[in-house]
Design an enzyme around this catalytic site. Sequence first.
Site, PDB file in Angstrom:
ATOM      1  N   TRP A 178       0.012   5.087   4.082  1.00 52.14           N
ATOM      2  CA  TRP A 178       0.756   5.977   5.299  1.00 52.14           C
ATOM      3  C   TRP A 178       0.585   7.135   5.593  1.00 52.14           C
ATOM      4  O   TRP A 178       0.715   7.860   6.620  1.00 52.14           O
ATOM      5  CB  TRP A 178       2.269   5.565   5.168  1.00 52.14           C
ATOM      6  CG  TRP A 178       2.602   5.678   3.960  1.00 52.14           C
ATOM      7  CD1 TRP A 178       3.039   4.831   3.019  1.00 52.14           C
ATOM      8  CD2 TRP A 178       3.313   7.068   3.363  1.00 52.14           C
ATOM      9  NE1 TRP A 178       3.684   5.531   1.552  1.00 52.14           N
ATOM     10  CE2 TRP A 178       3.736   6.775   2.098  1.00 52.14           C
ATOM     11  CE3 TRP A 178       3.219   8.031   4.116  1.00 52.14           C
ATOM     12  CZ2 TRP A 178       4.277   8.040   1.536  1.00 52.14           C
ATOM     13  CZ3 TRP A 178       3.953   9.460   3.235  1.00 52.14           C
ATOM     14  CH2 TRP A 178       4.433   9.112   2.107  1.00 52.14           C
ATOM     15  N   ASN A 179       0.320   7.965   4.453  1.00 55.02           N
ATOM     16  CA  ASN A 179       0.504   9.567   4.371  1.00 55.02           C
ATOM     17  C   ASN A 179      -0.455  10.159   5.317  1.00 55.02           C
ATOM     18  O   ASN A 179      -0.242  11.177   6.090  1.00 55.02           O
ATOM     19  CB  ASN A 179       0.560  10.236   3.210  1.00 55.02           C
ATOM     20  CG  ASN A 179      -0.991   9.964   2.536  1.00 55.02           C
ATOM     21  OD1 ASN A 179      -1.650   8.824   2.542  1.00 55.02           O
ATOM     22  ND2 ASN A 179      -1.500  10.722   1.484  1.00 55.02           N
ATOM     23  N   LYS A 202      -6.517  -3.454   5.531  1.00 52.74           N
ATOM     24  CA  LYS A 202      -4.924  -3.700   5.703  1.00 52.74           C
ATOM     25  C   LYS A 202      -4.279  -2.441   5.655  1.00 52.74           C
ATOM     26  O   LYS A 202      -3.971  -1.774   4.573  1.00 52.74           O
ATOM     27  CB  LYS A 202      -4.365  -4.503   4.451  1.00 52.74           C
ATOM     28  CG  LYS A 202      -3.004  -4.977   4.686  1.00 52.74           C
ATOM     29  CD  LYS A 202      -2.370  -5.227   3.032  1.00 52.74           C
ATOM     30  CE  LYS A 202      -1.668  -3.882   2.503  1.00 52.74           C
ATOM     31  NZ  LYS A 202      -0.760  -3.335   3.325  1.00 52.74           N
ATOM     32  N   PRO A 203      -3.716  -1.935   6.585  1.00 47.99           N
ATOM     33  CA  PRO A 203      -2.925  -0.453   6.772  1.00 47.99           C
ATOM     34  C   PRO A 203      -1.620  -0.685   6.159  1.00 47.99           C
ATOM     35  O   PRO A 203      -1.016  -1.634   6.076  1.00 47.99           O
ATOM     36  CB  PRO A 203      -3.006  -0.101   8.165  1.00 47.99           C
ATOM     37  CG  PRO A 203      -3.931  -1.007   8.909  1.00 47.99           C
ATOM     38  CD  PRO A 203      -3.973  -2.416   8.144  1.00 47.99           C
ATOM     39  N   ASP A 204      -0.874   0.442   5.891  1.00 50.91           N
ATOM     40  CA  ASP A 204       0.353   0.273   5.488  1.00 50.91           C
ATOM     41  C   ASP A 204       1.293  -0.099   6.770  1.00 50.91           C
ATOM     42  O   ASP A 204       0.968   0.347   7.728  1.00 50.91           O
ATOM     43  CB  ASP A 204       0.842   1.864   5.065  1.00 50.91           C
ATOM     44  CG  ASP A 204       2.245   1.610   4.107  1.00 50.91           C
ATOM     45  OD1 ASP A 204       2.278   1.456   3.024  1.00 50.91           O
ATOM     46  OD2 ASP A 204       3.260   1.998   4.961  1.00 50.91           O
ATOM     47  N   GLY A 253      -3.988   5.074  -2.870  1.00 49.76           N
ATOM     48  CA  GLY A 253      -2.741   4.654  -2.940  1.00 49.76           C
ATOM     49  C   GLY A 253      -2.263   5.151  -4.597  1.00 49.76           C
ATOM     50  O   GLY A 253      -2.666   5.906  -5.216  1.00 49.76           O
ATOM     51  N   SER A 254      -1.233   4.427  -5.041  1.00 49.52           N
ATOM     52  CA  SER A 254      -0.818   4.849  -6.512  1.00 49.52           C
ATOM     53  C   SER A 254      -1.614   4.510  -7.561  1.00 49.52           C
ATOM     54  O   SER A 254      -2.088   3.556  -7.543  1.00 49.52           O
ATOM     55  CB  SER A 254       0.795   4.232  -6.700  1.00 49.52           C
ATOM     56  OG  SER A 254       0.669   2.545  -6.561  1.00 49.52           O
ATOM     57  N   GLU A 275      -8.792   5.767  -4.864  1.00 57.02           N
ATOM     58  CA  GLU A 275      -8.264   7.450  -4.886  1.00 57.02           C
ATOM     59  C   GLU A 275      -6.908   7.172  -5.184  1.00 57.02           C
ATOM     60  O   GLU A 275      -5.977   6.577  -4.167  1.00 57.02           O
ATOM     61  CB  GLU A 275      -8.491   8.126  -3.493  1.00 57.02           C
ATOM     62  CG  GLU A 275      -8.228   9.427  -3.839  1.00 57.02           C
ATOM     63  CD  GLU A 275      -7.957  10.281  -2.486  1.00 57.02           C
ATOM     64  OE1 GLU A 275      -6.494  10.354  -1.909  1.00 57.02           O
ATOM     65  OE2 GLU A 275      -8.821  10.921  -1.888  1.00 57.02           O
ATOM     66  N   LEU A 276      -6.343   7.869  -6.387  1.00 55.25           N
ATOM     67  CA  LEU A 276      -5.007   7.259  -6.608  1.00 55.25           C
ATOM     68  C   LEU A 276      -4.084   8.658  -6.830  1.00 55.25           C
ATOM     69  O   LEU A 276      -4.401   9.527  -6.149  1.00 55.25           O
ATOM     70  CB  LEU A 276      -5.054   6.628  -8.057  1.00 55.25           C
ATOM     71  CG  LEU A 276      -6.046   5.442  -8.238  1.00 55.25           C
ATOM     72  CD1 LEU A 276      -6.123   4.841  -9.276  1.00 55.25           C
ATOM     73  CD2 LEU A 276      -5.678   4.374  -7.199  1.00 55.25           C
ATOM     74  N   CYS A 309      -2.370  13.392  -1.154  1.00 52.49           N
ATOM     75  CA  CYS A 309      -2.780  13.218  -2.566  1.00 52.49           C
ATOM     76  C   CYS A 309      -3.244  14.305  -3.174  1.00 52.49           C
ATOM     77  O   CYS A 309      -3.166  14.644  -4.513  1.00 52.49           O
ATOM     78  CB  CYS A 309      -3.934  12.095  -2.437  1.00 52.49           C
ATOM     79  SG  CYS A 309      -3.422  10.479  -2.065  1.00 52.49           S
ATOM     80  N   GLU A 407       4.413  12.670 -10.469  1.00 54.38           N
ATOM     81  CA  GLU A 407       3.868  12.998  -9.044  1.00 54.38           C
ATOM     82  C   GLU A 407       5.112  12.955  -8.435  1.00 54.38           C
ATOM     83  O   GLU A 407       5.683  11.965  -8.064  1.00 54.38           O
ATOM     84  CB  GLU A 407       3.036  12.135  -8.467  1.00 54.38           C
ATOM     85  CG  GLU A 407       2.360  12.667  -7.239  1.00 54.38           C
ATOM     86  CD  GLU A 407       1.165  11.854  -6.695  1.00 54.38           C
ATOM     87  OE1 GLU A 407       0.402  12.162  -5.974  1.00 54.38           O
ATOM     88  OE2 GLU A 407       1.148  10.547  -7.266  1.00 54.38           O
TER      89      GLU A 407
END
Length: 538
Positions: A178-179, A202-204, A253-254, A275-276, A309, A407
Amino acid sequence: MSATNPSGGPLVDGPADPEHDPRASYALEPDDVRRLTGRVLASGGETTPVSSPLNGQPLAHVPQSSTADVRDAVARARRAQETWARTPVAERAAVLLRLHDLVLDRQAEICDLVGLESGKARKDAFLEVAHVALTARYYARTAEDHLATRRVPGMFPGLTHVELNRVPKGVVGIISPWNYPFTMALCDGLPALAAGNAVVIKPDAQTMLTALLGAELLEQAGLPRDLWQVVAGPGKDIGPPLIEGSDYICFTGSTATGRLIASQCADRLIGCSLELGGKNPLLVLRDADLEKAAEGATRAAFSNAGQLCVSTERFYVADQVYDRFVERFVARTEAMTLGSTLDWSVDMGPLISQQQLDTVTTHVEDAVSKGARLLTGGRPRPDLGPYFYEPTILEGVTPEMTCFGHETFGPVVALYRFHDEADAVARANQGDYGLNASIYSQDGRRARQIAREIRCGTVNINEGFGATFGTLAAPMGGMRQSGMGRRQGSEGILRYTETQSVGTQRGLRIGPSFGLDQEQYAAVMTASLRVLKKLGRA
């Protein structure tokens, strides 16, 4: 701390003036909502509401996809991909170039929708427009070169001809956050399309409309609709069937979710790029230009309210310049404008949700209760909107405080002094993350040497993150627990391909000939290998 309302005027602390309410209504036209949500592949009639973090008001009810819908989306994409893979690369690139122009032409609409769904300041929303345009143009201009068949030296010079082909994976599943809802919904998928793949994304849930606008623009740019399928729903429900049906997964994401996805991909023996999280450091060396460092640090820490991120949460500042840097950094932070508006008048909008606000509040309260000092900020701002939190600078953060190593993903930074640069590098490398770092110094050569010692996938010198993030030829991704794989550059497109080697043997066969037996053939081969070494052959 100042703030602005939709009219651009100042706000004081306390009850909002009803004539200048920062939570004033921003409405989407019902026809626009229906047009966009109609692109979700969903058959069951179930919907979920989406509200704006600017003011908490409803934006839309988004249809939800079932497991069967996800499988249908993958099947449609796979059928379309068979034709798309045979489409010349130049024709695929033309779609991306048309998208480039459409994105720039419709940037006002895109920025409005990004602001409504994510709450970010318009200047940060525009960065998404720019990044998608840059990505589309880069891969349109370079795809043919990245994907071109290449010849490599054969086993026997002149007799063995070997070519390497790049074959598309097939269906790429993308799970986007979402960011940065516009760029993350598109920038990973564009090179996948250029390489001849289809995409199921699949978007947020919070930012579905922005992702759906991206799908609409792709179709208007000439992309066959079935090549880009959009599904919606909770990740725990529709993530597994997406992974089960795809040939490659791209996730942002996370770290916790990334581990789970990596495990599921491993079970199917398919690749993934992840990418986390990050706990990104910024180093201010003793020879830094402090005005530039303070300006850059403000952007590095508080762009999109710190919900990036690659944003910075740890600052290591040389003793010799610490006090002067802090004075400038605090002054710039306190001069920032906060507000709920879609215009250009604010520097920072709200956090995305109550959950994110709770995390930020908890991290700051925990640090202060254990002895950290607040230099500025440290308060929620419900007078501005439901999820606002002031940009916050802390000193004296220690390892027992939650925000030391975890984080925050919000507008909170911690400052630390250092005397020895080797110690600063060691502290920058502490922890499990390794996504992005920054170094401020007027000695570029020295800064680049230090960069090689920092265990991060990207390092920016005299800039927070834009120098690497905005350079599409530069691969971007994390080391250690910050992920695997890279977006951008050649790696950003080649990850979506399989390497196929095609070897043609001419003349002599690879095996005994001219009446040689196996032992004699081995002797001839041994002599040949020694000769090729002397000739410098690989």
